[in-house]
Motif scaffolding. Structure first.
Motif, PDB file in Angstrom:
ATOM      1  N   ARG A  76       0.858  -1.184   0.000  1.00  0.00           N
ATOM      2  CA  ARG A  76       0.000   0.000   0.000  1.00  0.00           C
ATOM      3  C   ARG A  76       0.899   1.240   0.000  1.00  0.00           C
ATOM      4  O   ARG A  76       1.325   1.717   1.057  1.00  0.00           O
ATOM      5  CB  ARG A  76      -0.931  -0.009   1.211  1.00  0.00           C
ATOM      6  N   GLN A  78       1.881   5.019  -0.071  1.00  0.00           N
ATOM      7  CA  GLN A  78       1.230   6.237   0.430  1.00  0.00           C
ATOM      8  C   GLN A  78       2.244   7.370   0.347  1.00  0.00           C
ATOM      9  O   GLN A  78       3.354   7.243   0.836  1.00  0.00           O
ATOM     10  CB  GLN A  78       0.785   6.030   1.882  1.00  0.00           C
ATOM     11  N   LEU A  88      -1.704  10.813  -1.553  1.00  0.00           N
ATOM     12  CA  LEU A  88      -2.049   9.726  -2.474  1.00  0.00           C
ATOM     13  C   LEU A  88      -1.876   8.396  -1.742  1.00  0.00           C
ATOM     14  O   LEU A  88      -0.943   8.228  -0.966  1.00  0.00           O
ATOM     15  CB  LEU A  88      -1.076   9.847  -3.629  1.00  0.00           C
ATOM     16  N   PHE A  90      -2.914   3.930  -2.387  1.00  0.00           N
ATOM     17  CA  PHE A  90      -3.695   2.903  -3.087  1.00  0.00           C
ATOM     18  C   PHE A  90      -3.221   1.523  -2.646  1.00  0.00           C
ATOM     19  O   PHE A  90      -2.095   1.370  -2.165  1.00  0.00           O
ATOM     20  CB  PHE A  90      -3.592   3.060  -4.609  1.00  0.00           C
ATOM     21  N   THR A 377      -4.281   4.973  -8.288  1.00  0.00           N
ATOM     22  CA  THR A 377      -5.369   5.180  -7.317  1.00  0.00           C
ATOM     23  C   THR A 377      -6.730   5.008  -7.995  1.00  0.00           C
ATOM     24  O   THR A 377      -7.734   4.793  -7.344  1.00  0.00           O
ATOM     25  CB  THR A 377      -5.303   6.589  -6.678  1.00  0.00           C
ATOM     26  N   GLN A 378      -6.745   5.143  -9.330  1.00  0.00           N
ATOM     27  CA  GLN A 378      -8.009   5.074 -10.070  1.00  0.00           C
ATOM     28  C   GLN A 378      -8.192   3.753 -10.800  1.00  0.00           C
ATOM     29  O   GLN A 378      -9.280   3.450 -11.276  1.00  0.00           O
ATOM     30  CB  GLN A 378      -8.059   6.194 -11.145  1.00  0.00           C
TER      31      GLN A 378
END
Ligand SMILES: Cc1cc2nc3c(=O)[nH]c(=O)nc-3n(C[C@H](O)[C@H](O)[C@H](O)COP(=O)(O)OP(=O)(O)OC[C@H]3O[C@@H](n4cnc5c(N)ncnc54)[C@H](O)[C@@H]3O)c2cc1C
Length: 416
Positions: A76, A78, A88, A90, A377-378
């Motif tokens: 993850r 960050q 940010l 994800f 992230t998308q």
């Protein structure tokens, strides 16, 4: 029967020794430390290992901790823009779990297994003079030096074309802890990768240690910066003091991690490690004064910064590569040309990608990488491909480390 000498009982040396023994070779292993000294010593790594590397252990039945080590389901990343403000984040799931088994447990056990399986183990902190004398006696067909980043690296010339750094790029500070609460954003075990641009990184790595499953809090501090709080401590530090600095920095920079750390305590009375080294690639063949030639393996010849968590992975893959090369050599001599060819083939297949990527990650993140992380992230496909790069860094050359390829990949996933 061909006789092989291996110096150094770490990930690479032990894995190669046990693999060769299983294939019927006569193996002698020289270790600076006994199993008991390793088991009761200080940690040496955070040793997160990914599936392809774990498979090289599984192939020889060396995966004794498979059911005990927490399965690491992904990473993850960050990114903070300023103190305590997240820009940010994800989840990057892995196809198959990674694992981190404390090297104190693994190497002590493997060393005992080596003795049980008929490997001659000699406990000796080998010097260059020892190796000179040993190779002149001609008792071994091949000598492999797998002694990590210790003094024996002096036998192997630095390769300046493959070593962009002449100084350490991070101060490293590791604390093994119990009591860290799961991450509410992803409660399953995963590596928390907290980047603080201009300052360094914190990694939170689930692992198995003597006292059971734990977490490792691992600061990578840019030298001379505000995170570099271990710089003045040249010897061992009082572990509680080390942990207090670790937590102080977490409270200051990463309050969402601090919120999980209220009940954190060290796993044992030797649960910390700090230090720094210069990432270095070396020439693979060491030349001894008496004419002997020795082949360097793993950290001896490719010592990357642990920012990408790849050293043990590279050591496992290199041990496996060298093992295959020895088998393929049959009865032909392990001469200098074979040694060079063996290393160069490994460099092309793996070393080059992992070294290039790791060295790039030590620099400020370039715009195309920021863009890729933002896009992750998308889009979970990008996040998954990022995670897969830790398993096989070669794929990162096809999209992550090259701005043009990154743009082409983003256009492709965005359907442009
Ligand atoms: C803080 C930190 C965190 C890390 N985190 C990760 C991670 O998450 N994932 C990952 O993949 N890698 C990680 N690494 C890197 C990884 O630990 C190493 O790359 C890996 O252990 C290298 O294996 P090796 O067998 O080459 O050397 P080592 O593991 O260093 O083993 C060398 C062995 O040789 C012995 N030895 C040394 N000198 C002599 C001598 N003269 N005679 C006899 N024996 C000798 C040593 O005692 C040791 O047992 C990390 C490293 C550090 C420092």
């Amino acid at each position: 029967m061909r006789k092989i000498l291996i110096v150094g009982a770490g990930q690479a040396g032990l894995q190669l020794a046990l693999g060769l023994r299983a294939e019927g070779y006569e193996v002698t292993l020289m270790s600076a430390r006994t199993p008991e000294e390793i088991r009761t010593g200080w940690p040496t790594s955070t040793q997160a290992m990914f599936d392809l590397s774990l498979n090289t252990e599984r192939a020889y039945g060396l995966n004794h901790w498979e059911d005990q080590a927490p399965p690491i389901h992904g990473l993850r990343p960050q990114l903070s823009v300023e103190k305590g403000r997240l820009a940010l984040a994800f989840n990057a799931p892995l196809e198959r779990p990674a694992q981190s088994t404390d090297q104190r447990i693994k190497m002590a056990h493997w060393l005992e297994a080596a003795e049980e399986r008929g490997i001659e183990v000699i406990y000796n902190a080998v010097t260059t003079q020892d190796l000179d004398a040993i190779t002149q006696l001609g008792r071994y067909d091949l000598t492999v030096v797998a002694a990590g980043k210790g003094d024996l690296v002096a036998m192997f010339d630095r390769d300046p074309a493959r070593s962009p750094y002449t100084e350490p790029q991070r101060g490293l500070a590791v604390a093994y802890v119990h009591g860290l609460e799961p991450d509410p954003e992803w409660p399953e075990p995963h590596v928390g990768f907290h980047a603080l641009p201009g300052l360094g990184e914190l990694f939170v790595i689930p692992a198995l240690t003597h006292t059971g499953p734990c977490d490792i809090l691992f600061w990578e501090a840019i030298p001379g910066g505000p995170l570099d709080r271990w710089a003045g401590h040249t010897g061992r530090m009082v572990p509680e003091e080390h942990l207090e600095i670790t937590l102080e920095l977490i409270r200051e920079h990463l309050p969402w991690v601090a919120a999980r750390a209220a009940n954190v305590r060290l796993t044992d009375d030797k649960a910390t490690l700090h230090g720094r080294y210069t990432p270095t690639v070396r020439q693979p063949v060491g030349h001894l004064p008496g004419g002997g030639r020795v082949l360097g393996l793993a950290d001896v010849v490719i010592a990357n910064d642990p920012i990408t968590g790849q050293g043990s992975n590279t050591a496992a893959k290199a041990a496996n590569h060298y093992l295959r090369a020895v088998l393929a050599r049959g009865d032909q001599p392990f001469d200098e040309q074979w040694m060079t060819d063996t290393f160069e083939a490994f460099w092309t297949a793996h070393g080059q990608a992992v070294t290039g990527w790791t060295n790039a990650m030590l620099q400020p993140l370039p715009p195309h990488v920021q863009q890729l992380l933002g896009a992750s992230t998308q889009n979970e496909e990008i996040a998954r491909r990022f995670a897969a790069g830790f398993n096989d860094p070669n794929d990162l050359l096809n999209w992550f480390v090259d701005p043009e390829k990154a743009a082409a990949y983003l256009a492709e996933v965005n359907g442009a």
